[in-house]
Design an enzyme around this catalytic site. Structure first.
Site, PDB file in Angstrom:
ATOM      1  N   LYS A   1       4.115  -2.449   8.681  1.00 56.08           N
ATOM      2  CA  LYS A   1       4.650  -1.176   8.215  1.00 56.08           C
ATOM      3  C   LYS A   1       5.965  -1.354   7.472  1.00 56.08           C
ATOM      4  O   LYS A   1       6.865  -2.078   7.931  1.00 56.08           O
ATOM      5  CB  LYS A   1       4.871  -0.222   9.400  1.00 56.08           C
ATOM      6  CG  LYS A   1       3.650  -0.019  10.306  1.00 56.08           C
ATOM      7  CD  LYS A   1       2.396   0.415   9.588  1.00 56.08           C
ATOM      8  CE  LYS A   1       1.201   0.496  10.515  1.00 56.08           C
ATOM      9  NZ  LYS A   1       0.354  -0.714  10.490  1.00 56.08           N
TER      10      LYS A   1
ATOM     11  N   ARG B   1       0.872  -1.159   0.000  1.00 56.50           N
ATOM     12  CA  ARG B   1       0.000   0.000   0.000  1.00 56.50           C
ATOM     13  C   ARG B   1       0.915   1.215   0.000  1.00 56.50           C
ATOM     14  O   ARG B   1       1.672   1.436   0.950  1.00 56.50           O
ATOM     15  CB  ARG B   1      -0.876  -0.001   1.257  1.00 56.50           C
ATOM     16  CG  ARG B   1      -1.980   1.049   1.333  1.00 56.50           C
ATOM     17  CD  ARG B   1      -1.556   2.437   1.665  1.00 56.50           C
ATOM     18  NE  ARG B   1      -2.660   3.307   2.077  1.00 56.50           N
ATOM     19  CZ  ARG B   1      -3.179   4.269   1.324  1.00 56.50           C
ATOM     20  NH1 ARG B   1      -2.698   4.494   0.131  1.00 56.50           N
ATOM     21  NH2 ARG B   1      -4.168   5.005   1.792  1.00 56.50           N
TER      22      ARG B   1
ATOM     23  N   THR C   1       2.932   0.458   3.697  1.00 53.24           N
ATOM     24  CA  THR C   1       2.615  -0.781   4.405  1.00 53.24           C
ATOM     25  C   THR C   1       2.555  -1.953   3.423  1.00 53.24           C
ATOM     26  O   THR C   1       2.408  -1.764   2.215  1.00 53.24           O
ATOM     27  CB  THR C   1       1.243  -0.707   5.143  1.00 53.24           C
ATOM     28  OG1 THR C   1       0.195  -0.574   4.198  1.00 53.24           O
ATOM     29  CG2 THR C   1       1.176   0.461   6.119  1.00 53.24           C
TER      30      THR C   1
ATOM     31  N   TYR D   1      -1.755   6.841  11.123  1.00 51.21           N
ATOM     32  CA  TYR D   1      -2.215   5.645  10.397  1.00 51.21           C
ATOM     33  C   TYR D   1      -3.730   5.504  10.481  1.00 51.21           C
ATOM     34  O   TYR D   1      -4.415   5.335   9.476  1.00 51.21           O
ATOM     35  CB  TYR D   1      -1.506   4.412  10.971  1.00 51.21           C
ATOM     36  CG  TYR D   1      -2.077   3.094  10.477  1.00 51.21           C
ATOM     37  CD1 TYR D   1      -1.699   2.562   9.241  1.00 51.21           C
ATOM     38  CD2 TYR D   1      -2.990   2.372  11.253  1.00 51.21           C
ATOM     39  CE1 TYR D   1      -2.220   1.362   8.787  1.00 51.21           C
ATOM     40  CE2 TYR D   1      -3.515   1.168  10.806  1.00 51.21           C
ATOM     41  CZ  TYR D   1      -3.131   0.662   9.576  1.00 51.21           C
ATOM     42  OH  TYR D   1      -3.659  -0.522   9.136  1.00 51.21           O
TER      43      TYR D   1
HETATM   44  C1  HCC Z   1      -7.077   1.155   4.766  1.00 50.71           C
HETATM   45  C2  HCC Z   1      -6.272   0.164   5.233  1.00 50.71           C
HETATM   46  C3  HCC Z   1      -4.916   0.332   5.368  1.00 50.71           C
HETATM   47  C4  HCC Z   1      -4.338   1.537   5.047  1.00 50.71           C
HETATM   48  C5  HCC Z   1      -5.167   2.557   4.586  1.00 50.71           C
HETATM   49  C6  HCC Z   1      -6.530   2.357   4.454  1.00 50.71           C
HETATM   50  C7  HCC Z   1      -2.873   1.730   5.208  1.00 50.71           C
HETATM   51  C8  HCC Z   1      -2.422   3.074   5.558  1.00 50.71           C
HETATM   52  C9  HCC Z   1      -1.213   3.557   5.282  1.00 50.71           C
HETATM   53  O1  HCC Z   1      -4.655   3.749   4.260  1.00 50.71           O
HETATM   54  C10 HCC Z   1      -0.833   4.939   5.598  1.00 50.71           C
HETATM   55  C11 HCC Z   1       0.100   5.556   4.790  1.00 50.71           C
HETATM   56  C12 HCC Z   1       0.504   6.875   5.024  1.00 50.71           C
HETATM   57  C13 HCC Z   1      -0.026   7.593   6.071  1.00 50.71           C
HETATM   58  C14 HCC Z   1      -0.973   6.971   6.898  1.00 50.71           C
HETATM   59  C15 HCC Z   1      -1.364   5.649   6.663  1.00 50.71           C
HETATM   60  O2  HCC Z   1      -2.129   0.799   5.100  1.00 50.71           O
HETATM   61  O3  HCC Z   1       0.357   8.867   6.272  1.00 50.71           O
HETATM   62  O4  HCC Z   1      -8.415   0.990   4.645  1.00 50.71           O
END
Ligand code: HCC
Length: 218
Positions: free
Chosen positions: A94, A33, A45, A103
């Site tokens: 992560k 992600r 992630t 997050y």
């Molecule tokens: C979802 C499930 C997982 C994530 C998401 C939505 C995720 C988040 C990553 O965003 C993320 C990246 C950068 C940031 C904050 C979070 O993995 O600043 O439904």
């Protein structure tokens, strides 16, 4: 037979046994992600989706014989994974350091948007989102650390946190809300997915799992 998947430095084993079960769950798929930041794809992630064994026969009755390309194009296939009558155990590890509140802001925003668009956001969901956000408020996620989501078919969302990939014996929080429990996976692999790579992985792997599966003869 399920095989392991590597996402960056994260290893997703082919099978894990969550504390909620006595039987191993198989890795349906895993993917990264990321976010486009100033024109660059930044990986945040790695997400892996584990499913109860019985998911294969259940999905096979409808999707066996479809190509991986057909599966990846079928929102209904992913909705069947999200809503099917089997437990899902989702590992979100992560790649880069993230603070809990940062997050959970992203995850909960996506979940709220989806529940609203689906006409499923009421008082109970608002309360569930509050509980969800609260669980992350003091969390700090260095690279390799993990959030585990247990999504039960009855509408329970179990949350646990780990400094690595080991699954804690006891859950940190349990939230009883079906719409939210499904929204977590929906926002990962549904209509507006945060991880197209995970969708792709699920489609190519399920094509193989269903082809191999003989528990349902046609
Ligand atoms: C979802 C499930 C997982 C994530 C998401 C939505 C995720 C988040 C990553 O965003 C993320 C990246 C950068 C940031 C904050 C979070 O993995 O600043 O439904």
């Amino acid at each position: 037979m399920a095989t392991p998947v590597t996402v960056e430095f994260l290893e997703f084993p082919a099978f894990v046994t969550p504390p909620s079960s006595t039987k191993p769950y198989f890795l349906g798929g895993a993917g990264v992600r990321g976010l486009n930041i100033e024109g660059e794809f930044v990986k945040f992630t790695g997400i892996g989706v584990y499913l109860e064994e019985k998911a294969v026969a259940w999905l096979g009755s409808k999707w066996k014989g479809k190509s991986a390309a057909e599966l990846v194009e079928s929102l209904e296939f992913y909705r069947d994974i999200i809503k099917g009558p089997f437990e899902k155990f989702i590992r979100g590890s992560k790649v880069r350091t993230l603070e809990g509140p940062e997050y959970v802001r992203k995850v909960s925003e996506n979940c709220v948007n989806f529940m609203k668009s689906d006409g499923n956001y009421g008082e109970a969901e608002e309360k569930a989102i509050e509980e969800f956000r609260y669980a992350f408020k003091d969390q700090h996620f260095p690279p390799g650390s993990t959030v585990f989501y247990r999504q039960s078919p009855t509408g329970t969302l179990g949350l646990s946190f780990s400094k690595d990939e080991t699954i804690p014996e006891n859950e940190y929080a349990v939230i009883e809300n079906k719409a939210l429990s499904e929204a977590v996976l929906e926002t990962m692999i549904g209509e507006i997915p945060v991880s197209p790579a995970l969708k792709e992985s699920l489609a190519t792997r399920f094509y193989e799992f269903l082809k191999e599966d003989n528990s349902k003869t046609e």
